[in-house]
Write an enzyme that holds these catalytic residues in place. Structure first.
Site, PDB file in Angstrom:
ATOM      1  N   LYS A 258      -4.815  10.471   5.409  1.00 58.76           N
ATOM      2  CA  LYS A 258      -3.729   9.390   6.814  1.00 58.76           C
ATOM      3  C   LYS A 258      -3.242  10.353   7.549  1.00 58.76           C
ATOM      4  O   LYS A 258      -2.061  10.815   7.586  1.00 58.76           O
ATOM      5  CB  LYS A 258      -3.558   8.258   5.986  1.00 58.76           C
ATOM      6  CG  LYS A 258      -4.017   7.066   5.245  1.00 58.76           C
ATOM      7  CD  LYS A 258      -3.661   7.754   3.778  1.00 58.76           C
ATOM      8  CE  LYS A 258      -4.549   6.510   2.580  1.00 58.76           C
ATOM      9  NZ  LYS A 258      -5.763   5.924   3.163  1.00 58.76           N
TER      10      LYS A 258
ATOM     11  N   HIS B 104       1.242  -1.714   0.396  1.00 59.85           N
ATOM     12  CA  HIS B 104       0.179   0.075   0.008  1.00 59.85           C
ATOM     13  C   HIS B 104       1.022   0.891  -0.204  1.00 59.85           C
ATOM     14  O   HIS B 104       0.286   2.597   0.389  1.00 59.85           O
ATOM     15  CB  HIS B 104      -1.245  -0.285   1.454  1.00 59.85           C
ATOM     16  CG  HIS B 104      -1.551   0.691   0.984  1.00 59.85           C
ATOM     17  ND1 HIS B 104      -2.153   1.926   2.218  1.00 59.85           N
ATOM     18  CD2 HIS B 104      -3.104   1.378   0.321  1.00 59.85           C
ATOM     19  CE1 HIS B 104      -2.945   2.546   1.757  1.00 59.85           C
ATOM     20  NE2 HIS B 104      -3.500   2.126   1.079  1.00 59.85           N
TER      21      HIS B 104
ATOM     22  N   LYS C 104       3.583   4.559  -1.051  1.00 62.25           N
ATOM     23  CA  LYS C 104       3.650   4.704  -2.242  1.00 62.25           C
ATOM     24  C   LYS C 104       4.837   6.084  -1.513  1.00 62.25           C
ATOM     25  O   LYS C 104       4.751   6.789  -0.901  1.00 62.25           O
ATOM     26  CB  LYS C 104       2.517   6.488  -2.011  1.00 62.25           C
ATOM     27  CG  LYS C 104       0.617   5.945  -2.746  1.00 62.25           C
ATOM     28  CD  LYS C 104       0.248   5.292  -0.959  1.00 62.25           C
ATOM     29  CE  LYS C 104      -0.965   5.120  -1.267  1.00 62.25           C
ATOM     30  NZ  LYS C 104      -1.957   4.064  -0.539  1.00 62.25           N
TER      31      LYS C 104
ATOM     32  N   ASP D 246      -0.257  17.030  20.572  1.00 62.58           N
ATOM     33  CA  ASP D 246       0.152  18.100  21.340  1.00 62.58           C
ATOM     34  C   ASP D 246       1.414  19.150  20.657  1.00 62.58           C
ATOM     35  O   ASP D 246       2.098  19.247  21.139  1.00 62.58           O
ATOM     36  CB  ASP D 246       0.562  17.234  22.183  1.00 62.58           C
ATOM     37  CG  ASP D 246       0.145  16.377  23.202  1.00 62.58           C
ATOM     38  OD1 ASP D 246      -1.510  16.443  23.565  1.00 62.58           O
ATOM     39  OD2 ASP D 246       0.190  15.331  23.946  1.00 62.58           O
TER      40      ASP D 246
ATOM     41  N   ASP E 242      17.530  10.361  -6.866  1.00 64.24           N
ATOM     42  CA  ASP E 242      19.144  10.647  -6.448  1.00 64.24           C
ATOM     43  C   ASP E 242      18.945  10.772  -5.159  1.00 64.24           C
ATOM     44  O   ASP E 242      20.130  11.088  -4.692  1.00 64.24           O
ATOM     45  CB  ASP E 242      19.152  11.654  -7.627  1.00 64.24           C
ATOM     46  CG  ASP E 242      19.272  12.300  -8.651  1.00 64.24           C
ATOM     47  OD1 ASP E 242      19.283  11.640  -9.286  1.00 64.24           O
ATOM     48  OD2 ASP E 242      19.030  13.335  -9.029  1.00 64.24           O
TER      49      ASP E 242
ATOM     50  N   HIS F 284      -8.968  11.341   1.567  1.00 61.69           N
ATOM     51  CA  HIS F 284      -8.593  10.441   2.267  1.00 61.69           C
ATOM     52  C   HIS F 284      -6.509  10.479   2.924  1.00 61.69           C
ATOM     53  O   HIS F 284      -6.311   9.516   2.731  1.00 61.69           O
ATOM     54  CB  HIS F 284      -7.854   9.604   0.364  1.00 61.69           C
ATOM     55  CG  HIS F 284      -7.277   8.735   0.367  1.00 61.69           C
ATOM     56  ND1 HIS F 284      -6.189   8.323  -0.144  1.00 61.69           N
ATOM     57  CD2 HIS F 284      -7.966   6.913  -0.033  1.00 61.69           C
ATOM     58  CE1 HIS F 284      -5.716   7.541  -0.272  1.00 61.69           C
ATOM     59  NE2 HIS F 284      -6.924   6.523  -0.240  1.00 61.69           N
TER      60      HIS F 284
END
Length: 468
Positions: A387, A209, A211, A392, A216, A385
């Site tokens: 995440k 999952h 991405k 704090d 470089d 979408h």
């Protein structure tokens, strides 16, 4: 004659699975549930267990990763992030479980939504001089894919090495025609656990999952955004897709690259030498962060442990943005305990998700949240979408991992945990702005009076939560 033989073979298989469960089971309740399924659902119970029930951490099915990991024997970096004592232990937990130390020489750019993110990605790709590594769960044909193909062709002409790793299920719609174009111009490609009949039972439930882009070893990207035109055009049923991505320059990029190279070997069997890759250190900023990879063949439930530790460490506030909050018992108890202890706990989710069954399962937990005093915000201006987890003004988590069983135990994920007050406060302001545009659920009694049919559907969906 054949029927008794078939029954005997089935009983033998079932007994073998029972022994496997007793030897490798983790939680007694889960083990008991699978035992009941095996003996009460003829044939189907065995198939379900083979698909979803096996303990990968015990069996080490994906042994290739263990033989060539690039995250071994990394010394703990000497710098200490600006954290209070009860949160500093989180950095040690991460290093102990996945050998990813705190990196301190980093410059970060927070990228919101598709347009800004892909403009930044394209600029970084155009600057490549040595290599480009890309790893995506979803890589779809379309305008973005064609734009990338055009960039790849130019960079390969400049002797830049390009490797593309895509997930076999998430990118199942990626056309053979496009893959042939990539191969024709010299892009090296690999498919993670391809959807094949011979590997159906061992591969279907365990997806990559992540991405990740690395250019470089100087610039890296990670977050929730896939290669899909819906990030530019929106979705016919859900509207505009909103997401959060992170651009990283500096030390931490090396760890994204290590994750890519390990996964590349797992998918292709080709070893890429880490030695030529130089580690860049910018001087304009010094932001502390840790890159956290997790997967079903790790020794521990790394992402669950880190999320749980952050939740448990919260003293003032805990803000979470995630479309798929389907908490297991530990995470749910952590959230409720924090709220009941006086911590300002807020969950920002989409008013609806892209999968209806998942939507009902997500809603099944609202009543528990509200009873504990957790504020639930439903975002309706498109599909959210991201995440993200904020705690704090000390920790900001941005990456690919949802708060569900699939991300915490079954998928390969990558998350950046940033220890920077300025970034935390900036993201907190954006979070509160999104909350102001969302529907607030905070009346437990009113919500508990919803139609019984809704409760029934939620209850059924909740039963499937370990599989979602």
């Amino acid at each position: 004659m054949l029927l008794p033989i078939a029954i005997g073979v089935y009983i033998l298989i079932a007994l073998i699975l029972v022994v496997s469960l007793l030897l490798n089971g983790v939680r007694p309740s889960k083990t008991l549930a699978w035992l009941l399924a095996i003996f009460t659902i003829p044939v189907g119970g065995v198939l379900l267990y083979l698909l979803f029930g096996r303990n990968r951490r015990k069996s080490k099915m994906f042994s290739l990763k263990n033989s060539v990991t690039h995250l071994k024997d990394i010394p703990y970096v000497h710098c200490e992030p600006p954290l209070s004592n009860n949160k500093r232990k989180i950095t040690h937990l991460i290093h102990k479980t996945v050998n990813c130390p705190v990196t301190c020489d980093n410059e970060l750019s927070l990228l919101q939504d598709g347009k800004i993110t892909f403009e930044s990605i394209f600029d970084a790709l155009e600057s490549a001089q040595e290599h480009i590594h890309l790893q995506y769960y979803i890589y779809e044909d379309g305008l973005l894919a064609e734009k990338l193909l055009d960039i790849f062709q130019r960079k390969i002409a400049e002797n830049v090495t390009i490797r593309l790793l895509y997930d076999g299920i998430g990118s199942y719609s990626l056309s053979k025609k496009y893959l042939k174009k990539l191969k024709a111009i010299g892009v090296e490609t690999a498919q993670f656990l391809p959807f094949r009949f011979g590997r159906f039972l061992t591969a279907l439930n365990y997806r990559n999952h992540r991405k990740i882009i690395v250019v470089d070893n100087k610039v890296g990207f990670t977050g929730g955004i896939n290669i899909s035109d819906k990030y530019l055009k929106g979705d016919p049923s859900l509207g505009k897709w909103h997401d959060t991505h992170l651009k990283i320059e500096g030390e931490a990029v090396d760890y994204l690259n290590r994750i890519f190279i390990t996964d590349w070997y797992l998918a292709s069997g080709i070893h890429v030498d880490m030695n030529p890759f130089k580690i860049a250190r910018p001087t304009t900023s010094q932001v502390s962060l840790q890159i956290v990879p997790s997967g079903p063949d790790d020794d521990f439930d790394v992402m669950e442990q880190v999320y749980f530790s952050i939740i448990n460490s919260a003293e003032k506030y805990l803000y979470i943005v995630n479309p798929y909050i389907i908490p297991n018992h530990a995470i749910l108890q952590g959230l409720m305990t924090a709220a009941l202890s006086g911590v300002d706990v807020r969950l920002l989710m989409s008013a609806t998700t892209d999968i209806k069954l998942v939507d009902w399962c997500v809603r099944a937990y609202y009543e528990s949240y509200l009873k504990a005093g957790i504020k639930v915000y439903l975002f309706s201006d498109g599909f959210l979408h991201s995440k993200v987890m904020l705690c704090d003004d000390e920790i900001a988590s941005i990456g690919t991992a949802n708060l569900d069983n699939r991300s915490l135990q079954q998928n390969y994920e990558a998350q950046a945990f940033v220890y920077d007050t300025v970034l935390c406060q900036h993201m907190k302001r954006e979070f509160l702005e999104d909350c102001a545009k969302s529907e607030l659920l905070n009346d437990y009694f009113k919500y508990s009076q919803r139609p019984w049919l809704n409760k029934l559907i939620e209850g059924f969906a909740k039963l499937l939560s370990p599989l979602l």
